[in-house]
Design a protein around this motif. Structure first.
Motif, PDB file in Angstrom:
ATOM      1  N   HIS A 207      52.863  43.814  31.628  1.00  0.00           N
ATOM      2  CA  HIS A 207      53.846  44.332  32.583  1.00  0.00           C
ATOM      3  C   HIS A 207      54.627  45.492  31.954  1.00  0.00           C
ATOM      4  N   LEU A 208      55.102  45.299  30.739  1.00  0.00           N
ATOM      5  CA  LEU A 208      55.854  46.361  30.065  1.00  0.00           C
ATOM      6  C   LEU A 208      54.977  47.567  29.767  1.00  0.00           C
ATOM      7  N   LEU A 209      53.710  47.312  29.438  1.00  0.00           N
ATOM      8  CA  LEU A 209      52.783  48.413  29.185  1.00  0.00           C
ATOM      9  C   LEU A 209      52.575  49.241  30.445  1.00  0.00           C
ATOM     10  N   THR A 210      52.511  48.582  31.595  1.00  0.00           N
ATOM     11  CA  THR A 210      52.366  49.298  32.869  1.00  0.00           C
ATOM     12  C   THR A 210      53.554  50.224  33.109  1.00  0.00           C
ATOM     13  N   ILE A 211      54.759  49.700  32.875  1.00  0.00           N
ATOM     14  CA  ILE A 211      55.962  50.527  33.041  1.00  0.00           C
ATOM     15  C   ILE A 211      55.918  51.717  32.088  1.00  0.00           C
ATOM     16  N   GLY A 212      55.568  51.449  30.831  1.00  0.00           N
ATOM     17  CA  GLY A 212      55.547  52.511  29.830  1.00  0.00           C
ATOM     18  C   GLY A 212      54.522  53.591  30.138  1.00  0.00           C
ATOM     19  N   LEU A 213      53.302  53.185  30.499  1.00  0.00           N
ATOM     20  CA  LEU A 213      52.266  54.162  30.799  1.00  0.00           C
ATOM     21  C   LEU A 213      52.631  54.986  32.033  1.00  0.00           C
TER      22      LEU A 213
ATOM     23  N   VAL B 260      55.422  56.281  40.668  1.00  0.00           N
ATOM     24  CA  VAL B 260      55.282  55.092  41.515  1.00  0.00           C
ATOM     25  C   VAL B 260      54.925  53.868  40.668  1.00  0.00           C
ATOM     26  N   ILE B 261      53.979  54.052  39.749  1.00  0.00           N
ATOM     27  CA  ILE B 261      53.564  52.923  38.900  1.00  0.00           C
ATOM     28  C   ILE B 261      54.737  52.415  38.073  1.00  0.00           C
ATOM     29  N   SER B 262      55.462  53.341  37.452  1.00  0.00           N
ATOM     30  CA  SER B 262      56.618  52.944  36.652  1.00  0.00           C
ATOM     31  C   SER B 262      57.674  52.270  37.515  1.00  0.00           C
ATOM     32  N   GLY B 263      57.923  52.833  38.702  1.00  0.00           N
ATOM     33  CA  GLY B 263      58.949  52.275  39.583  1.00  0.00           C
ATOM     34  C   GLY B 263      58.611  50.892  40.084  1.00  0.00           C
TER      35      GLY B 263
END
Length: 305
Positions: free
Chosen positions: A32-38, A58-61
């Motif tokens: 989950h955190l990796l998704t936000i970071g990327l 959008v992905i980060s948000g």
């Protein structure tokens, strides 16, 4: 409520499902955190094409908004075997998603105790939209932002003595927690100003605002249009949805299963569904189907007299 529906899951199977394991929680949290970071890296890299940067936004948000899910699961202290670890992770996930974990845990316990019962369930203090304009305002996140600002202001400075789920002994702990949280926000704001990079705005506030409608769409489906009663098979909806949505929401779409057995860790909910699903009164295939149904009967969604 669990005693009333215990026959839905055999005792031995329930004991196995209730087993806490750290591995699934660490894996889901890291991804989950990796998704936000990327997503954040894609958004802030000015050398990339604009469409790719907007996709990153959008992905980060969405990742930031759905930090509500690990906050929720850790609030139940079922993600990790350590109570302390659950509380620490819940606090940081609350900071990312603009919730306060120490307040939310008590609020949410009350919600579970009095699920969808008018006058008792604190979630019903936020009215269900009964007009199309109110529906759009809810999905936009406007109600959530304004409610969060009022709620956090009350936690920081207001009178909490009449909040039924906050005992006098707990209030100082909640105040310390919310003040520490806003201390972190203030530090980030100061560092953003010093660095002149707008980090707090461009890497947190804007993405969180972009991701909030996605979360609102999912959360509105949990109880809206369900029975105003203490029947756990009727007052909560399970929505069968795509695997990426289940992943982002830590299996919260299996929401009736969670309410009926809140001690189950998130990774056990799909297995619990095989036992409980056939008995649910609200089992829908997809969030679009849920919202089509809600839109068709908005005027009747309000609380009973």
């Amino acid at each position: 409520m669990a005693t009333a529906i215990t026959p839905l899951i055999e005792r031995q199977a329930l004991a196995e499902l209730n087993t806490l394991r750290d591995g699934p929680g660490w894996l889901r949290l890291a991804s989950h955190l990796l998704t936000i970071g990327l997503g954040g890296v894609l958004w802030r890299l000015e050398s990339l094409p604009l469409p790719l940067r907007l996709a990153g936004l959008v992905i980060s948000g969405v990742g930031l908004a759905t930090c509500f899910a690990p906050l929720h699961e850790c609030g139940h202290r079922t993600v990790f075997r350590s109570k302390r670890l659950n509380d620490v992770v819940a606090w940081w996930m609350g900071l990312l998603s603009f919730y306060n974990a120490d307040f939310y845990r008590r609020y949410h316990q009350w919600h579970h105790r009095y699920t969808h019962q008018p006058g008792l369930d604190p979630e019903l203090e936020d009215p269900v939209p009964t007009t199309f304009a109110a529906y759009l305002r809810e999905l936009s996140g406007w109600n959530w932002w304004t409610g969060k600002l009022r709620g956090h202001a009350r936690l920081l400075w207001g009178d909490l003595s009449q909040v039924p789920y906050l005992s006098p002994e707990i209030i100082p702990q909640v105040r310390r927690s919310i003040r520490l949280q806003f201390g972190v926000y203030s530090l980030l704001a100061a560092l953003s100003l010093v660095a002149a990079n707008g980090f707090l705005l461009w890497s947190w506030l804007l993405p969180l605002a972009i991701g909030q409608p996605f979360l609102r769409l999912l959360l509105l489906a949990e109880h809206s249009g369900c029975a105003y009663s203490d029947d756990g098979l009727a007052n909560t909806r399970t929505t069968l949805t795509l695997a990426p949505v289940r992943w982002l929401m830590w299996n919260m779409p299996f929401h009736a299963e969670h309410h009926l057995y809140p001690s189950l860790p998130f990774h056990a909910l799909p297995a619990a569904h095989t036992w409980i699903g056939p008995r649910l009164q609200h089992l829908d295939r997809g969030y679009l189907a849920v919202h089509r149904d809600l839109l068709g009967r908005l005027a009747s969604l309000g609380q009973p007299a």
